[in-house]
Scaffold this active site. Structure first.
Site, PDB file in Angstrom:
ATOM      1  N   GLU A 269       0.837  -1.199   0.000  1.00 42.67           N
ATOM      2  CA  GLU A 269       0.000   0.000   0.000  1.00 42.67           C
ATOM      3  C   GLU A 269       0.870   1.246   0.000  1.00 42.67           C
ATOM      4  O   GLU A 269       1.890   1.292   0.696  1.00 42.67           O
ATOM      5  CB  GLU A 269      -0.924  -0.012   1.230  1.00 42.67           C
ATOM      6  CG  GLU A 269      -1.898  -1.186   1.222  1.00 42.67           C
ATOM      7  CD  GLU A 269      -2.824  -1.198   2.434  1.00 42.67           C
ATOM      8  OE1 GLU A 269      -2.779  -0.247   3.251  1.00 42.67           O
ATOM      9  OE2 GLU A 269      -3.604  -2.161   2.569  1.00 42.67           O
ATOM     10  N   HIS A 288      -8.021   1.182   1.954  1.00 46.01           N
ATOM     11  CA  HIS A 288      -7.776   0.878   3.373  1.00 46.01           C
ATOM     12  C   HIS A 288      -8.440   1.925   4.274  1.00 46.01           C
ATOM     13  O   HIS A 288      -7.800   2.509   5.148  1.00 46.01           O
ATOM     14  CB  HIS A 288      -6.274   0.792   3.664  1.00 46.01           C
ATOM     15  CG  HIS A 288      -5.963  -0.020   4.890  1.00 46.01           C
ATOM     16  ND1 HIS A 288      -4.755  -0.655   5.071  1.00 46.01           N
ATOM     17  CD2 HIS A 288      -6.689  -0.296   6.009  1.00 46.01           C
ATOM     18  CE1 HIS A 288      -4.750  -1.291   6.233  1.00 46.01           C
ATOM     19  NE2 HIS A 288      -5.921  -1.091   6.823  1.00 46.01           N
TER      20      HIS A 288
END
Length: 336
Positions: A269, A288
């Site tokens: 990420e 997220h």
């Protein structure tokens, strides 16, 4: 003392300070300030020797960072997952590490359910169709009714149980796999205990992952596991990206092994915009953000701040994730 946004610029004569690695809700910073601990968003704002605590989210905290803060006593994780924090180095240096389980469980569970609906009702494609005047879209799209489907929960902790409860309220049959929860918990929630991972995958119309990142959960959903799922099934992951073999998932989505996937977490990420997942029409992605509702952020920030203040008051926090450190912890500095 100069005020800058919600942070204080602290000179070298003032102490103590808490490094806020990533933004948190102002309520958490207010709690710190009320206790005489000043939040700073950069080491440029404070003498590193005055930093006694740090609060981090998914950025974690490295051993190198810890070694650069000689009076650091606690790293509080804003959330549940603490795998990005160097626990071994923290323990060796006498630094306590805490997390905040329970503060965002409802919001994460709601995101899991939202991803199910987005896939089942093809919300993104339907929105595009409406905006472009394609009202014939409804004649060609294959939509799913959620009530009556079997929801399989892998990871039956607080978030998994919240997801199960919402699923049951929607009329779904819920099965779950857990080696930790007693039968009484399953019975109270009206959830069937799956005999095995293989059974759960074969029976479920939706598989929702709520697992921590550990060596035993890494790639727990891979090619073989995806092959056991129904071709009409959905995979949801709001837990940890490391639990899914993303290459195997891409292949399964492309060849129709499963119907679709809803993902809030990824192995790396932020997700590379050129990642194959980004180009698949049967995938819904979110960055997220499952635990990032206003209510959850407020609760989590306050909980993280309380962890900091508890350690600084020389009291053992309930959510200490490296309990072996307590006997050799660095000396605390607050009287509460």
């Amino acid at each position: 003392m100069e005020r800058k946004r919600d942070f204080y610029i602290v000179n070298s004569s003032e102490l103590p300070a808490c490094l806020i690695v990533q933004p948190i809700h102002s309520a958490g910073m207010g709690r710190l300030k009320d206790a005489g601990v000043f939040p700073v968003d950069s080491l440029d704002a404070v003498d590193p020797g005055r930093v006694v605590a740090a609060i981090t989210r998914n950025a974690g905290f490295s051993g190198q960072q810890m070694n650069g803060l000689p009076d650091l006593k606690v790293v509080a994780v804003h959330g549940v997952g603490y795998d990005p924090v160097d626990i071994d180095t923290a323990t060796s240096l006498g630094i306590s590490v805490t997390n905040t389980p329970g503060s965002n469980e409802r919001s994460v569970a709601e995101q899991a359910i939202a991803l199910i609906f987005a896939l089942a009702k093809q919300v993104v494609a339907a929105d595009t169709a409406a905006r472009t005047g394609d009202f014939a879209f409804k004649y060609s799209v294959d939509l799913m009714e959620v009530a009556g489907l079997t929801l399989g929960i892998l990871g039956f902790g607080a978030i998994g149980r919240q997801t199960a409860a919402i699923g049951r309220a929607l009329g779904m049959r819920v099965i779950a796999l857990s080696s930790h929860q007693p039968d009484a918990v399953f019975e109270r929630l009206g959830v069937v205990r799956a005999a095995s991972l293989e059974t759960l995958l074969r029976e479920s119309d939706v598989v929702s992952l709520h697992l921590p990142s550990t060596p035993s959960t890494r790639n727990i959903i891979g090619r073989e596991q995806l092959a056991l799922m129904k071709p009409t099934s959905l995979l949801i992951n709001t837990g940890r990206g490391s639990t899914v073999d993303e290459d195997a998932l891409v292949n399964a989505l492309r060849d129709g092994t499963i119907r679709g996937a809803g993902l809030d977490v990824f192995r790396s990420e932020p997700l590379d915009p050129n990642h194959p997942l980004c180009s698949l029409p049967n995938v819904i992605l979110s960055p997220h953000l499952a635990g990032s509702t206003e209510a959850a952020l407020r609760r989590t920030a306050i909980a993280a701040a309380e962890c900091v203040l508890t350690v600084l008051s020389d009291k053992r926090p309930e959510t200490l994730v490296n309990p072996q450190v307590w006997a050799s912890r660095r000396q605390s500095i607050l009287n509460r």
